[in-house]
Design an enzyme around this catalytic site. Structure first.
Site, PDB file in Angstrom:
ATOM      1  N   ASP A  87      70.527  27.767  -2.336  1.00 43.94           N
ATOM      2  CA  ASP A  87      71.675  28.242  -3.028  1.00 43.94           C
ATOM      3  C   ASP A  87      72.955  27.795  -2.324  1.00 43.94           C
ATOM      4  O   ASP A  87      72.817  27.194  -1.109  1.00 43.94           O
ATOM      5  CB  ASP A  87      71.498  29.739  -3.206  1.00 43.94           C
ATOM      6  CG  ASP A  87      72.309  30.175  -4.615  1.00 43.94           C
ATOM      7  OD1 ASP A  87      73.193  29.468  -4.915  1.00 43.94           O
ATOM      8  OD2 ASP A  87      72.057  31.306  -5.146  1.00 43.94           O
TER       9      ASP A  87
HETATM   10  C1  BGC Z   1      74.568  31.252  -7.509  1.00 42.76           C
HETATM   11  C2  BGC Z   1      73.500  30.774  -7.989  1.00 42.76           C
HETATM   12  C3  BGC Z   1      73.973  29.459  -8.696  1.00 42.76           C
HETATM   13  C4  BGC Z   1      74.708  28.648  -7.629  1.00 42.76           C
HETATM   14  C5  BGC Z   1      75.215  27.271  -8.135  1.00 42.76           C
HETATM   15  C6  BGC Z   1      75.499  30.647  -6.692  1.00 42.76           C
HETATM   16  O1  BGC Z   1      76.373  31.323  -5.789  1.00 42.76           O
HETATM   17  O2  BGC Z   1      73.895  32.262  -6.359  1.00 42.76           O
HETATM   18  O3  BGC Z   1      72.768  31.507  -8.768  1.00 42.76           O
HETATM   19  O4  BGC Z   1      73.016  28.488  -9.432  1.00 42.76           O
HETATM   20  O5  BGC Z   1      75.925  29.503  -7.037  1.00 42.76           O
HETATM   21  O6  BGC Z   1      76.388  27.735  -8.909  1.00 42.76           O
END
Ligand code: BGC
Length: 768
Positions: free
Chosen positions: A308
């Protein structure tokens, strides 16, 4: 000669693939395609260390953006020098048209092919539809889809979001979310399919299969790759705050949190994103047992694991389990990370290379990670078709797609209380009040046009707020809107309220026949959604009290991502509807339902709490609800929730009867078939979700009081009865013991649906 050569290559490739997956006796989650594996091997062989490292890195689009265009020099640097494998996110942080998105991704893809000769894989957060496209079809959020208890809605959402994303040249989406919304304090509760792992698994599998189509080895023209997230137990922080630690038993993880991931992987999910937080002291990004053990080896899965947002960096900056980036990278990649989402810069490339050169990461692990990245790109056909003709996607935003989104919204809104005020009679003078009464933003929630769901006003003009939909339904002269208070529109200030004028709303209430009081939450997403008090805000409670004091009947509409506590004011409402986050068509759906032109059929996919110190899930332990014990001790463990999981009313009544189980006794390999007659005993047609629960009466580990094991919906005209058939494989009745194994224990099980119950005996204990 050629044939023999080809055969040898394929054989070798299959062997290498098997080694890469450390083949166990577990069947491959996705049947390996020898031809595809041969291509992966060939490409891998031609790569130097820099290219391999680059392919393991994903960067944010803003690194290659210059004003309203892409920066050619930066693209040359990223693809030519750093060999970056993937780009994510929406241009300028806000939704673009599908044409503009397709243009941008084509340009980026062209640069990747020109400077690197390997296609990039572009990823977008499409969460409840193609939600990063200005003109995408928005479904309700996952929590709403769960409330329909109909996997067809999840499949429709998956199919539409995949098609519309593909129509914008993007091959990869970070969906479905499967964190289990078991703690209403957590700000991402609405992103998952409710609190139950069975519902979550069934919905997420339906969505994943629809997103990817029938063959995960060859993603079709109307499909994209799914990225199931966030592996795992991200929704269980003990503080209730986002990205904070979870403390969980291994058996709870395996039995509940792992299940949806396991089932989606077995259904062919091609990639997975990791939980940003730690579980039992180990940040999930560094948890080799979970990433390599349970997931890759345990399920014999050859898919790709992406971190993430900046979560490798977080291993040293936030979690303090590594001294610097290099050590953090080594921990994460050795644990099983294949692609590093490092949105801010390319620093990780040099550190990753150094970690390999200093033998902190074995080359075999790098090769395995890169193989997984390449395999995903081959499965998507990106090497042969890095871009495609998007002009042919004429179903984009079609009536068919919109009808499916509308249907999902309608079936997802839950009637929780009704003393007879609903349906609202035509001709009534209706006052709409509350900060959610005239806002499409609140209907959508986060991940809508922008990350936080803010700044979307310009795209949502064509959709109806609750107030506008009621005007359309009841006539402009009958419906008025007096907000009482408003939400602050600024990003990250979603909890702030302004223009509080409760007296004005109370005065308007006195002139109305019925008040539709729309309370809840403004949109938010992730950590900015953290709260310190689950209670609905004081201003909003005061507004409800004031309009109720007018003596006019009040319909309380809750428009919120999680169940905000309303225990003290709920008695003031004559009816309560929880619309949660129903999306762009949620206002229209509510007008249909409030007017009685459609009937409610949604049921809560989570437990709605009444008190902040009494947060429960439906699968609680008996000791959480025992009342008084013998003797002097007043045992106050009492479940006192506002509304239980599975609760939802309608304008008709249903009666359940003739509940039968095909077996009075059973063994582990049996399947239990159930029949139950459901009758519509009221005067309007309805659709009823039928929920079948089991209870293990006595077990060697404290059993959950009940577990949902099957569900189906049935549509009934007034007076009509239908027999609903449901099945439970006996193995479903097992639990995970302290030994991490599944136990199906000898003894009695009770099965219940709609107030009927039946018992059957398991004849022997089986452990596997
Ligand atoms: C979130 C994810 C998301 C990723 C990409 C993160 O901050 O937790 O759910 O897919 O960002 O945008």
């Amino acid at each position: 000669m050629y044939r023999i050569h080809n055969y040898l290559v394929l054989g070798l490739a299959a062997l290498l693939a098997a080694v890469a997956c450390k083949s166990t006796s577990v069947k491959s989650a996705i049947a390996p395609d020898p031809e595809l594996e041969a291509k992966v091997e060939k490409t891998l062989k031609g790569m130097d260390l820099d290219t391999k490292i680059g392919q393991m890195v994903q960067l944010n689009i803003n690194l290659i953006t210059d004003g309203d265009a892409l920066d050619e020099d930066m693209m040359e640097a990223l693809f030519g020098r750093w060999k970056i494998g993937s780009i994510l996110n929406v241009f300028h942080g806000t939704a673009q048209t599908r044409e503009r998105t397709a243009e941008l991704i084509s340009e980026i893809q062209a640069a990747s092919m020109k400077y690197l000769g390997i296609p990039t894989i572009y990823g977008l957060d499409m969460i409840h539809g193609a939600t990063y496209l200005t003109d995408g079809t928005f479904f309700p959020q996952e929590v709403n889809i769960a409330a329909t208890f109909d996997t067809e809605n999840a499949a429709n959402m998956g199919r539409v979001m995949a098609y519309e994303t593909r129509a914008a040249m993007c091959p990869w989406i970070f969906s479905p979310v499967m964190d289990l919304g078991r703690d209403p304090r957590w700000p991402r509760q609405w992103e998952s399919y409710g609190e139950d792992s069975y519902v979550q698994a069934k919905m997420a599998v339906a969505e994943t299969e629809a997103i990817q189509g029938s063959d995960p080895n060859s993603i079709g023209n109307g499909n994209v790759a799914a990225c199931i997230k966030h592996y795992m137990a991200y929704g269980a922080p003990f503080t209730g705050k986002d990205r904070t630690p979870a403390i969980l038993t291994e058996h709870e993880m395996r039995e509940k949190y792992f299940r949806p991931f396991k089932e989606c992987v077995e259904a062919g999910a091609l990639s997975l994103m990791v939980n940003s937080a730690s579980i039992n002291g180990i940040p999930t990004h560094a948890n080799k047992t979970l990433l390599t053990g349970w997931l890759k080896e345990g399920l014999n899965w050859d898919g790709m694991v992406v971190t993430d947002w900046a979560d490798v960096n977080n291993l040293f900056t936030r979690e303090h389990i590594a001294a610097d980036r290099k050590e953090a990278l080594a921990l994460a990649v050795n644990a099983g990370i294949d692609m590093v989402m490092d949105p801010y810069d390319t620093l990780c490339c040099a550190d990753l290379k150094a970690a390999v050169q200093e033998k902190m990461i074995p080359m075999s692990r790098i090769d395995d990670a890169v193989r997984r990245v390449l395999r995903l790109k081959y499965r998507l056909g990106l090497f042969d078709n890095p871009v495609w003709d998007v002009s042919a996607y004429d179903k984009f935003g079609s009536d068919e797609f919109v009808a499916q989104a509308r249907k999902a919204a309608l079936e997802s809104e839950v009637l929780l209380k009704n003393d007879g005020v609903l349906p609202i009679r035509k001709g009534s003078r209706i006052l709409v009040t509350g900060p959610c009464g005239n806002s499409v933003r609140t209907l959508n929630g986060g991940w809508s046009y922008t990350w936080q769901g803010t700044e979307a006003a310009e795209y949502v003009d064509k959709y109806n707020t609750i107030y506008e939909a009621l005007v359309n339904k009841f006539g402009a002269s009958n419906v008025s809107y007096v907000p009482g208070l408003e939400f602050e529109p600024e990003r990250f200030s979603w909890q702030e309220e302004k223009n509080v004028d409760i007296a004005a709303a109370a005065a308007a209430a006195r002139r109305a026949d019925v008040v539709v009081c729309c309370l809840g939450e403004n949109s938010y997403c992730e950590t900015p959604g953290n709260i310190d008090d689950l209670n609905l805000s004081a201003n909003q409670k005061a507004l409800l009290k004031a309009v109720a004091a007018s003596g006019k009947p009040v319909v309380l509409v809750l428009n919120e991502g999680r169940p905000r506590i309303i225990g003290d004011v709920e008695p003031l409402a004559n009816a309560v509807v929880d619309v949660m986050l129903p999306g762009n068509y949620g206002g229209d759906a509510l007008a249909e339902l409030l007017s009685g032109d459609a009937n409610f059929s949604g049921k809560l996919p989570f437990t709605y709490p009444r008190h902040i110190n009494s947060l429960h899930t439906y699968d609680y332990k008996v000791s959480e609800n025992v009342g008084t014990m013998a003797g002097e001790y007043n045992y106050d463990a009492v479940m006192d929730v506002q509304w239980p999981f599975g609760f939802g009313l309608s304008y008709t009544t249903y009666e359940y009867s003739a509940f039968k189980c095909s077996k009075g006794s059973f063994g582990a390999d049996d399947v239990l078939d159930f029949q139950i007659t459901v009758s519509n005993t009221g005067t309007v047609a309805g659709k009823e979700p039928v929920l079948l629960y089991s209870s293990d009466i006595i077990a060697s580990m404290v059993p959950d009081v009940k577990r949902l094991r099957a569900f189906a919906t049935v549509e009934l005209a007034p007076g009509e009865s239908k027999v609903v058939e449901l099945s439970i494989p006996a193995k479903e009745l097992s639990f995970v013991g302290q030994d991490g194994k599944w136990h199906l224990e000898k003894g009695a099980f009770r099965f219940a649906a709609g107030g009927c119950s039946v018992e059957a005996d398991c004849l022997e204990t089986t452990i596997w």
